[in-house]
Design a protein around this motif. Structure first.
Motif, mmCIF file in Angstrom:
data_model
loop_
_atom_site.group_PDB
_atom_site.id
_atom_site.type_symbol
_atom_site.label_atom_id
_atom_site.label_comp_id
_atom_site.label_asym_id
_atom_site.label_seq_id
_atom_site.Cartn_x
_atom_site.Cartn_y
_atom_site.Cartn_z
ATOM 1 N N GLU A 9 4.728 -0.042 0.581
ATOM 2 C CA GLU A 9 4.954 -0.160 1.873
ATOM 3 C C GLU A 9 4.310 -1.183 2.502
ATOM 4 O O GLU A 9 4.458 -1.762 3.729
ATOM 5 N N TRP A 10 3.227 -1.549 1.668
ATOM 6 C CA TRP A 10 2.080 -2.498 2.315
ATOM 7 C C TRP A 10 2.525 -4.047 1.621
ATOM 8 O O TRP A 10 1.501 -4.778 1.523
ATOM 9 N N ASN A 61 -1.569 -1.600 11.780
ATOM 10 C CA ASN A 61 -0.444 -0.879 12.646
ATOM 11 C C ASN A 61 -0.342 -1.772 13.927
ATOM 12 O O ASN A 61 0.723 -1.655 14.706
ATOM 13 N N THR A 100 -10.286 3.621 6.028
ATOM 14 C CA THR A 100 -9.562 3.977 7.423
ATOM 15 C C THR A 100 -9.691 3.126 8.443
ATOM 16 O O THR A 100 -8.884 2.780 9.384
ATOM 17 N N HIS A 102 -4.022 9.231 9.472
ATOM 18 C CA HIS A 102 -2.544 9.349 9.009
ATOM 19 C C HIS A 102 -1.746 8.420 8.872
ATOM 20 O O HIS A 102 -0.484 8.339 8.384
ATOM 21 N N HIS A 103 -2.461 7.166 9.425
ATOM 22 C CA HIS A 103 -1.583 6.019 9.377
ATOM 23 C C HIS A 103 -1.616 5.356 7.945
ATOM 24 O O HIS A 103 -0.990 4.329 7.334
ATOM 25 N N VAL A 104 -2.717 6.054 7.249
ATOM 26 C CA VAL A 104 -2.995 5.474 5.665
ATOM 27 C C VAL A 104 -2.776 6.522 4.632
ATOM 28 O O VAL A 104 -1.727 6.467 3.659
ATOM 29 N N ARG A 105 -3.152 7.735 4.866
ATOM 30 C CA ARG A 105 -2.758 8.732 3.968
ATOM 31 C C ARG A 105 -1.427 9.126 4.041
ATOM 32 O O ARG A 105 -1.064 9.253 5.081
ATOM 33 N N GLY A 106 -1.120 9.254 2.800
ATOM 34 C CA GLY A 106 0.607 9.907 2.671
ATOM 35 C C GLY A 106 1.670 8.884 2.710
ATOM 36 O O GLY A 106 2.577 9.118 2.340
ATOM 37 N N ARG A 107 1.119 7.473 2.896
ATOM 38 C CA ARG A 107 1.980 6.457 2.910
ATOM 39 C C ARG A 107 2.269 5.877 1.353
ATOM 40 O O ARG A 107 1.319 6.304 0.404
ATOM 41 N N LYS A 108 3.056 5.138 1.111
ATOM 42 C CA LYS A 108 3.195 4.784 -0.540
ATOM 43 C C LYS A 108 2.820 3.338 -0.344
ATOM 44 O O LYS A 108 2.676 2.548 0.793
ATOM 45 N N ASN A 135 1.905 7.277 -4.089
ATOM 46 C CA ASN A 135 1.586 7.980 -2.659
ATOM 47 C C ASN A 135 0.032 8.272 -2.845
ATOM 48 O O ASN A 135 -0.743 8.307 -3.554
#
Length: 729
Positions: free
Chosen positions: A210-211, A244, A193, A201-207, A184
């Motif tokens: 997923e990349w 994105n 960013t 928000h497209h970066v923070r909070g992702r796993k 996380n």
């Protein structure tokens, strides 16, 4: 004499107060020295206690009595590092047992001395305790201050560290992200960013997982798993990410493991350097380095990469290569200019590119007007021929340049075969050789590689490059074939025939290297060397003939003539006449003893500029022979304007005379030529005489001289000299 006891008594007076005081100090030092933390030796420590002992002694006798001095002694003990609990108890024991004994006064009552001693002990203990307490408090205060200062320093350092980290984190030019061990993303900086499009928000909070990207190297995620398990401390990879908006972000990614105070894995720290622009630049530079700037086709570098890959393939793979060279491109360049030539090459490249549409095919430009086409697979024998046919077909349509229609032709050399048998250099050399065979055959065609033809071409190339050094090393030599007078059978002269003693190929005849010497221009220095050697040999023969005296009829021995061949290149050389004159003058040979042979084909259509040096030589007395007469289809009437004095009939006219009976047509032709030559006052020499019947028929037809194996094969000069003396005398 005194006894030992008397001597000892004289050394220390037991009634001396000072001596008694020192004995008290000695007892005291022996009692507390073992439990004292000091760097002094025991005698030094005893000297340190002596003033304290004197202070106690004086306090014992002081009037009025004051025990304060004993407090100072107790404090002094603490200052002397006598802080062990046993130090105080042992000191009090020594004071109680020995102070009155060694320091008391005889006139004072014993009870008073003992009472004062007890009060001194109490004061000493009080002073000792007070000093020890103050020392302890002082030390504790110092420790507390140190601890407080250390804590303050630690807080300041922590604050400074956090400030620096925050400054680095926020202001770094590279992207920084922190994630937990589950992947996380917990925190990212502004740079990271922006790298991903500018939306946090497209970066923070992702796993992290997923990349994933299709171009990730296989070991990338294996190293990630090892890191979160604590099996590796960091790893570094080049990794692409999808933004994105679907574009690709290329990075140099470094991921490190962060552990807690107990050494257990806690977080992962990622550092990302955006290399997208650099990668695009590298791709552009790579493209420019591997593609032709004019046509956009792959260049020599990329072609060789593909060719070497094709030649390294296994499992029955084959390759087919077309080597194309445009026919007559130099004439187009010279007549229309280089700009038009470049436009022509661009159009040709576009047409060639349209021929190589399959994934296993490629077209490249090697340079100039040379192109190559490569195909790979398992059925390249048919595919490469089809590719060559398509290339010639697309080139057949005219190209319009500056309002003119230009028709382009090309010669193609094809090399096809299994992979793994030849190097790229060998393949390209074979294709180049084959292309020149196609060009020599008229062009606008393709030829298939022939190993034997390649070997001959390679041999010719090797001989061509070795020619200059061979002349310098003296690898050439001359053999001589006699010219026989048909009237009396005597040796009339000899023809000089050059040979090459090659270190690898052995003795080579002139047909192997004279054309190469013509092509490279070496024929001029080689021809001069042959002329110089032959003339020198003829001069030697003349000297030998002079020594032979007169013949049977009383006539002088006839000097031998020497025949030397001239190539077409030598005829055009401006120094021909000067070189010939110089050689004759240096040797001392008369010009009439030299005959220069020129092939009939070299004089077909010759203008006066070409004939002028031959006329000059003829006017000097040098004979000029028209060699290989009858093979050049020259006009017989031209014989009148040529400065020749000898016709040498080609051997093709005498081959029919080897049969019995002789071909009557051949006899008539030779008879007519001889009659014509004699009418023009030309002597006739016949080549290729191999039988006595031939020799007799030629004599009857009126031929003057002959040469051939019937008389002698070419050989060393000494053999001909022996023969000439025997026949000429």
């Amino acid at each position: 004499m005194m006894s030992p006891s008397q001597a000892a008594g004289s050394a220390a007076d037991p009634d001396d107060p000072e001596d008694r005081l020192r004995r008290f100090a000695t007892i005291w030092s022996r009692a507390i020295f073992p439990v004292t933390a000091t760097s002094l030796t025991r005698p030094e420590f005893e000297q340190h206690l002596l003033p304290l002992a004197r202070e106690l002694s004086e306090a014992l006798h002081a009037r009025p009595f004051d025990p304060v001095a004993a407090q100072r002694v107790g404090a002094a003990l603490v200052d002397a590092h006598c802080t062990d609990p046993d130090s105080l108890s042992r000191t009090l024991g020594v004071v109680d047992a020995y102070l009155v004994l060694y320091c008391g006064a005889d006139q004072e009552p014993a009870e008073d001395s003992r009472a004062r001693c007890a009060r001194l002990q109490h004061a000493l203990a009080a002073g000792y305790a007070q000093a020890l307490r103050e020392r302890t408090l002082t030390e504790q205060e110092a420790i507390a201050r140190s601890a407080l200062a250390a804590r303050s320093d630690a807080m300041d350092a922590l604050h400074a560290t956090e400030t620096r980290f925050r400054a680095v984190f926020e202001g770094a030019a590279i992207g920084i992200g922190i994630a937990d061990l589950d992947g996380n993303v917990l925190e990212v900086n502004d740079t990271l960013t922006r790298m991903f499009g500018g939306l946090e928000h497209h970066v923070r909070g992702r796993k992290v997982n997923e990349w994933a990207h299709p171009e990730d190297r296989p070991q990338t995620w294996n190293m990630y798993d090892e890191l979160v398990r604590g099996e590796r401390e960091h790893y570094r990879v080049e990794k692409p990410f999808f933004r994105n908006d679907g574009t690709v972000l290329w990075t140099n990614l470094t991921v490190s493991l962060l552990r807690d105070a107990e050494g257990l894995p806690q977080y992962q720290l990622a550092l990302m350097e955006d290399t997208t622009e650099r990668r695009l630049l590298n791709l552009r530079l790579r493209y420019e380095a591997t593609h032709d700037a004019l046509t956009g086709l792959p260049n020599r570098t990329l072609f060789f990469e593909r060719l070497e890959k094709a030649l390294a393939a296994a499992d029955g793979a084959r390759f087919g290569l077309c080597y194309l060279d445009l026919d007559g491109f130099k004439a187009i360049n010279d007549s229309l200019g280089h700009s038009a030539g470049d436009r022509l090459l661009v159009e040709v490249a576009d047409r060639l590119q349209s021929c190589a549409t399959a994934p296993v095919e490629m077209v490249a430009r090697l340079g100039g007007d040379e192109f190559v086409a490569l195909t790979t697979g398992r059925d390249t024998q048919r595919a490469v021929r089809d590719l060559a046919t398509r290339i010639l077909s697309v080139l057949a349509a005219p190209i319009t340049l500056d309002g003119r229609e230009i028709r382009v032709r090309g010669s193609i050399g094809i090399v096809e075969g299994p992979a793994g048998e030849r190097t790229s250099a060998e393949v390209l050399r074979s294709a180049d050789i084959t292309m020149y065979r196609a060009k020599s055959a008229g062009g606008n065609r393709f030829e298939l590689a022939d190993p034997e033809a390649d070997a001959r071409a390679i041999t010719r190339h090797g001989l061509t490059t070795a020619l200059p050094a061979a002349l310098e090393r003296g690898e050439f030599f001359i053999e001589y074939q006699p010219l026989v007078h048909l009237g009396d059978g005597t040796v009339y002269g000899a023809e000089a025939l050059v040979r090459w003693s090659h270190p690898q190929h052995g003795v080579l005849g002139p047909d192997h290297f004279i054309p190469l010497a013509e092509h490279t221009g070496l024929i001029v220095p080689l021809g001069r060397w042959v002329l110089q050697e032959a003339v020198g040999q003829a001069r030697f023969w003349h000297e030998q003939a002079s020594l032979g005296g007169q013949g049977e009829n009383g006539a002088a021995a006839r000097p031998l003539r020497i025949n030397v061949n001239l190539s077409p290149t030598q005829l055009h050389h401006p120094g021909l006449v000067a070189d010939t004159v110089d050689v004759l003058e240096r040797s001392g040979l008369a010009p009439g003893a030299l005959c220069l042979e020129v092939t009939e084909s070299a004089l077909i259509g010759a203008d006066e500029d070409l004939l002028k040096p031959l006329r000059q030589l003829a006017e000097m007395g040098v004979d000029i022979a028209l060699d290989d007469f009858g093979t050049g289809y020259s006009n017989l009437a031209n014989l009148r304007r040529l400065p020749v004095s000898v016709l040498k009939l080609d051997r093709s006219f005498t081959q029919g005379m080897q049969r019995h009976p002789a071909d009557p047509v051949d006899l008539k032709i030779v008879e007519g030529i001889v009659s014509l030559a004699h009418s023009l006052e030309l002597a006739v020499t016949v080549e290729g005489v191999e039988t006595g019947v031939q020799a007799e028929q030629l004599r009857e037809l009126g031929c003057d001289t002959a040469q051939g194996w019937y008389y002698a094969r070419p050989g060393p000069p000494d053999r001909l000299h022996t023969l000439s003396l025997a026949d000429a005398v």
